[in-house]
Write a protein that holds these residues in place. Sequence first.
Motif, PDB file in Angstrom:
ATOM      1  N   GLU A  29      -3.520   7.761   6.166  1.00 40.81           N
ATOM      2  CA  GLU A  29      -3.310   6.523   6.165  1.00 40.81           C
ATOM      3  C   GLU A  29      -1.908   6.068   6.224  1.00 40.81           C
ATOM      4  O   GLU A  29      -1.646   5.126   6.411  1.00 40.81           O
ATOM      5  CB  GLU A  29      -4.030   5.961   4.680  1.00 40.81           C
ATOM      6  N   GLN A  30      -0.991   6.689   5.548  1.00 39.41           N
ATOM      7  CA  GLN A  30       0.299   6.764   5.381  1.00 39.41           C
ATOM      8  C   GLN A  30       0.961   6.508   6.855  1.00 39.41           C
ATOM      9  O   GLN A  30       1.710   5.590   7.240  1.00 39.41           O
ATOM     10  CB  GLN A  30       1.350   7.732   4.935  1.00 39.41           C
ATOM     11  N   GLY A  66       9.263   8.810  -1.028  1.00 41.67           N
ATOM     12  CA  GLY A  66       9.646  10.104  -1.439  1.00 41.67           C
ATOM     13  C   GLY A  66       9.363  11.230  -0.198  1.00 41.67           C
ATOM     14  O   GLY A  66       9.207  12.426   0.004  1.00 41.67           O
ATOM     15  N   LEU A  67       9.526  10.287   1.176  1.00 46.47           N
ATOM     16  CA  LEU A  67       9.209  10.831   2.265  1.00 46.47           C
ATOM     17  C   LEU A  67      10.452  10.943   3.357  1.00 46.47           C
ATOM     18  O   LEU A  67      11.231   9.959   3.167  1.00 46.47           O
ATOM     19  CB  LEU A  67       8.363  10.031   3.323  1.00 46.47           C
ATOM     20  N   ILE A 117      11.631   2.626   3.952  1.00 42.66           N
ATOM     21  CA  ILE A 117      10.243   2.490   3.085  1.00 42.66           C
ATOM     22  C   ILE A 117       9.835   3.863   2.483  1.00 42.66           C
ATOM     23  O   ILE A 117       9.239   4.244   1.572  1.00 42.66           O
ATOM     24  CB  ILE A 117       9.216   1.545   3.581  1.00 42.66           C
ATOM     25  N   GLY A 118      10.049   4.755   3.686  1.00 45.30           N
ATOM     26  CA  GLY A 118       9.401   6.181   3.697  1.00 45.30           C
ATOM     27  C   GLY A 118      10.185   6.840   2.381  1.00 45.30           C
ATOM     28  O   GLY A 118       9.592   7.407   1.646  1.00 45.30           O
ATOM     29  N   ASN A 121       0.841  -1.275   0.029  1.00 45.84           N
ATOM     30  CA  ASN A 121       0.158   0.093   0.134  1.00 45.84           C
ATOM     31  C   ASN A 121       0.890   1.185   0.036  1.00 45.84           C
ATOM     32  O   ASN A 121       0.707   2.218  -0.762  1.00 45.84           O
ATOM     33  CB  ASN A 121      -1.089   0.154   1.382  1.00 45.84           C
ATOM     34  N   LEU A 122       1.978   1.263   0.831  1.00 42.67           N
ATOM     35  CA  LEU A 122       2.763   2.422   1.029  1.00 42.67           C
ATOM     36  C   LEU A 122       3.651   2.614  -0.332  1.00 42.67           C
ATOM     37  O   LEU A 122       3.613   3.901  -1.010  1.00 42.67           O
ATOM     38  CB  LEU A 122       3.870   2.214   2.128  1.00 42.67           C
ATOM     39  N   ILE A 123       4.159   1.723  -1.078  1.00 46.09           N
ATOM     40  CA  ILE A 123       4.577   1.646  -2.415  1.00 46.09           C
ATOM     41  C   ILE A 123       3.911   2.146  -3.635  1.00 46.09           C
ATOM     42  O   ILE A 123       4.379   3.140  -4.194  1.00 46.09           O
ATOM     43  CB  ILE A 123       5.517   0.565  -2.774  1.00 46.09           C
ATOM     44  N   ARG A 124       2.661   2.004  -3.412  1.00 48.34           N
ATOM     45  CA  ARG A 124       1.730   2.481  -4.586  1.00 48.34           C
ATOM     46  C   ARG A 124       1.260   3.712  -4.270  1.00 48.34           C
ATOM     47  O   ARG A 124       0.890   4.330  -5.418  1.00 48.34           O
ATOM     48  CB  ARG A 124       0.298   1.385  -4.375  1.00 48.34           C
TER      49      ARG A 124
END
Length: 201
Positions: free
Chosen positions: A109-110, A153-154, A148-149, A99-102
Amino acid sequence: RPFFFQVVNQPMDVALDSITTATRKRRVNKAKVEELAQSISEVGLLQPIVLREDETGAHHLVAGQHRIEAFRHLGRGTIPAIVLELSAAEAELAELDENLIRNDLSVLEQGEHLKRRDEILREWGDRAPSHRPKKPETVSALKTTAAIGAEVGLSDRSVQHRIQIATKIAPGVKESIRDTSMADQTTELLAIARLPPASQQ
């Protein structure tokens, strides 16, 4: 793959009615289902869903709820799937990462996904444990939540802000916000998170 495991298994057709979906981390978006159904009818399914097979042989969804709903929308009875032997915790982590990568989650939600991801890694005793037993064909090194962040782009600061939002905002307030534009407004969410729980609503 966006997961912490690398898929090498070949897809197999699985009956839709045999798949247990349980509670998902995000809600089904009807518009996205219709868009996917249109794409599938024109070019086919580009990415199989991912299932976890438990000790009884039952199939549990790891990733692909919208793809399943699109196949149902098209009236199809089976769907191509990658079937893996994963623990429930590994399957949950894979769903979170998918879900995060999409990258189509709201800020709220993030935050919830990143918070839960941290909780799972802490339950395993290490934020990025390299000492865990690996299934050679399916499991690669785990990624930290910060890594993962970065993939979505986080910055580290943005990751921490999102986790703060998910942690500090009261559950009932989060539900009030979830389907509004505020769910994607970092500044407003942080302002709420910094209020005492009794003042947030």
